[in-house]
Design a protein around this motif. Structure first.
Motif, mmCIF file in Angstrom:
data_model
loop_
_atom_site.group_PDB
_atom_site.id
_atom_site.type_symbol
_atom_site.label_atom_id
_atom_site.label_comp_id
_atom_site.label_asym_id
_atom_site.label_seq_id
_atom_site.Cartn_x
_atom_site.Cartn_y
_atom_site.Cartn_z
ATOM 1 N N ARG A 49 53.334 3.429 -9.631
ATOM 2 C CA ARG A 49 53.196 2.221 -8.807
ATOM 3 C C ARG A 49 54.356 1.273 -9.106
ATOM 4 N N LEU A 50 55.094 0.911 -8.038
ATOM 5 C CA LEU A 50 56.246 0.027 -8.196
ATOM 6 C C LEU A 50 56.181 -1.081 -7.170
ATOM 7 N N ASP A 51 56.189 -2.321 -7.642
ATOM 8 C CA ASP A 51 56.179 -3.494 -6.771
ATOM 9 C C ASP A 51 57.471 -4.281 -6.991
ATOM 10 N N LEU A 52 58.344 -4.234 -5.990
ATOM 11 C CA LEU A 52 59.590 -4.992 -6.015
ATOM 12 C C LEU A 52 59.653 -5.934 -4.809
ATOM 13 N N SER A 53 58.499 -6.416 -4.387
ATOM 14 C CA SER A 53 58.444 -7.302 -3.221
ATOM 15 C C SER A 53 59.083 -8.656 -3.523
ATOM 16 N N LYS A 54 59.495 -9.329 -2.464
ATOM 17 C CA LYS A 54 60.067 -10.686 -2.542
ATOM 18 C C LYS A 54 61.289 -10.749 -3.450
ATOM 19 N N ASN A 55 62.192 -9.785 -3.282
ATOM 20 C CA ASN A 55 63.447 -9.778 -4.015
ATOM 21 C C ASN A 55 64.592 -9.826 -3.010
ATOM 22 N N SER A 56 65.762 -9.400 -3.402
ATOM 23 C CA SER A 56 66.937 -9.453 -2.522
ATOM 24 C C SER A 56 67.570 -8.078 -2.353
ATOM 25 N N LEU A 57 66.765 -7.046 -2.389
ATOM 26 C CA LEU A 57 67.287 -5.685 -2.291
ATOM 27 C C LEU A 57 67.830 -5.394 -0.890
ATOM 28 N N PRO A 58 69.088 -4.937 -0.785
ATOM 29 C CA PRO A 58 69.632 -4.572 0.514
ATOM 30 C C PRO A 58 69.329 -3.113 0.891
ATOM 31 N N CYS A 59 68.917 -2.308 -0.100
ATOM 32 C CA CYS A 59 68.624 -0.899 0.138
ATOM 33 C C CYS A 59 67.664 -0.395 -0.945
ATOM 34 N N THR A 60 67.265 0.857 -0.814
ATOM 35 C CA THR A 60 66.322 1.433 -1.779
ATOM 36 C C THR A 60 67.019 2.348 -2.781
ATOM 37 N N GLU A 61 68.314 2.317 -2.809
ATOM 38 C CA GLU A 61 69.073 3.170 -3.730
ATOM 39 C C GLU A 61 68.610 2.937 -5.167
ATOM 40 N N GLY A 62 68.309 4.031 -5.858
ATOM 41 C CA GLY A 62 67.841 3.949 -7.235
ATOM 42 C C GLY A 62 66.360 4.277 -7.360
ATOM 43 N N ILE A 63 65.595 4.012 -6.311
ATOM 44 C CA ILE A 63 64.154 4.296 -6.350
ATOM 45 C C ILE A 63 63.905 5.797 -6.210
ATOM 46 N N GLU A 64 64.809 6.503 -5.537
ATOM 47 C CA GLU A 64 64.598 7.926 -5.252
ATOM 48 C C GLU A 64 64.473 8.788 -6.503
ATOM 49 N N GLU A 65 64.915 8.260 -7.639
ATOM 50 C CA GLU A 65 64.818 9.015 -8.888
ATOM 51 C C GLU A 65 63.407 9.001 -9.470
ATOM 52 N N CYS A 66 62.576 8.089 -9.006
ATOM 53 C CA CYS A 66 61.192 7.946 -9.509
ATOM 54 C C CYS A 66 60.267 8.792 -8.638
ATOM 55 N N THR A 67 60.337 10.083 -8.786
ATOM 56 C CA THR A 67 59.663 10.996 -7.854
ATOM 57 C C THR A 67 58.141 11.055 -8.012
ATOM 58 N N ASN A 73 55.812 -1.000 -3.071
ATOM 59 C CA ASN A 73 55.834 -2.253 -2.317
ATOM 60 C C ASN A 73 57.240 -2.828 -2.413
ATOM 61 N N ILE A 74 57.962 -2.762 -1.299
ATOM 62 C CA ILE A 74 59.306 -3.325 -1.219
ATOM 63 C C ILE A 74 59.365 -4.344 -0.073
ATOM 64 N N ALA A 75 58.219 -4.960 0.206
ATOM 65 C CA ALA A 75 58.136 -5.959 1.276
ATOM 66 C C ALA A 75 58.981 -7.185 0.927
ATOM 67 N N GLU A 76 59.431 -7.867 1.952
ATOM 68 C CA GLU A 76 60.176 -9.122 1.826
ATOM 69 C C GLU A 76 61.442 -8.970 0.988
ATOM 70 N N ASN A 77 62.278 -8.039 1.417
ATOM 71 C CA ASN A 77 63.603 -7.850 0.848
ATOM 72 C C ASN A 77 64.598 -7.924 2.011
ATOM 73 N N LYS A 78 65.744 -7.302 1.886
ATOM 74 C CA LYS A 78 66.759 -7.298 2.944
ATOM 75 C C LYS A 78 67.144 -5.871 3.298
ATOM 76 N N ILE A 79 66.181 -4.979 3.208
ATOM 77 C CA ILE A 79 66.424 -3.543 3.351
ATOM 78 C C ILE A 79 66.612 -3.163 4.820
ATOM 79 N N ASN A 99 61.371 -6.744 6.310
ATOM 80 C CA ASN A 99 62.716 -6.352 5.911
ATOM 81 C C ASN A 99 63.581 -6.393 7.165
ATOM 82 N N GLN A 100 64.629 -5.611 7.213
ATOM 83 C CA GLN A 100 65.526 -5.590 8.369
ATOM 84 C C GLN A 100 65.656 -4.174 8.930
ATOM 85 N N LEU A 101 64.551 -3.440 8.911
ATOM 86 C CA LEU A 101 64.547 -2.048 9.368
ATOM 87 C C LEU A 101 64.588 -1.971 10.886
ATOM 88 N N SER A 102 65.476 -1.129 11.408
ATOM 89 C CA SER A 102 65.490 -0.904 12.850
ATOM 90 C C SER A 102 64.883 0.448 13.196
#
Length: 183
Positions: A49-67, A73-79, A99-102
């Motif tokens: 379980r990982l909660d990184l909500s309300k931060n300034s992340l522009p992407c999810t790079e680095g999370i993919e290693e936590c398989t 929860n990556i809500a309220e970022n800049k992804i 986030n900024q997902l299209s």
């Protein structure tokens, strides 16, 4: 004082912020910490379980290693893209709201809840591989049309579908969503 400084999430930062050894942690909650990047979390193999909500992340790079992650929860970022999450095959709940997902095309057949409200999505994501999906939240996006073909893959599992505050003018026949309890 670090209030206005961008923070890189890495093993050293985790060690300084959390009680215990990050390598053994199953849950990490770091909301609202000005985290702007993630660097090498490969040592966090127990993490589910990982909660990184309300931060300034522009992407999810680095999370993919936590398989082993099942809840993210990556809500309220800049992804802008979630393409790197394809390695998270155990993911059950993904909250990427505000986030900024299209676009996003989930490919986890374990995914049960997909929360993408408050983004810039123009279409309902293809749910072809989401055979367990129960909750799909897509409110407050830019969706104009509901393509039944995008939803048919989840027709036997989807219980909740939220499409409010979009640009939809016509709602098609959704009777193929047999178990839908909330629209």
């Amino acid at each position: 004082e670090t209030n206005n400084m961008a923070i890189t999430l890495n093993y050293a930062y985790l060690s300084s912020q959390l009680d215990g050894n990050p390598k053994e942690m199953k849950t990490i909650k770091l909301p609202n910490r000005q985290i702007a990047s993630i660097e090498d979390l490969s040592s966090c193999q127990e993490l589910t379980r990982l909660d990184l909500s309300k931060n300034s992340l522009p992407c999810t790079e680095g999370i993919e290693e936590c398989t082993s992650i099942t809840f993210l929860n990556i809500a309220e970022n800049k992804i802008k893209t979630l393409e790197r999450l394809a390695t998270l095959k155990k993911l059950v709940t993904l909250n990427a709201a505000k986030n900024q997902l299209s676009e996003y095309h989930p490919d986890s057949n374990n995914l049960k809840a997909l929360i993408l409200n408050g983004n810039q999505l123009r279409d309902i994501p293809s749910l072809k591989l989401c055979t367990e999906l129960k909750t799909l939240i897509l409110s407050s996006n830019r969706i104009e049309k509901i393509y039944q073909s995008r939803l048919k893959w989840a027709s036997k599992t989807l219980l909740k579908l939220s499409l409010s505050h979009n640009l939809i003018r016509k709602i098609p026949d959704l009777s193929t969503l047999f178990f839908l309890k909330e629209l």
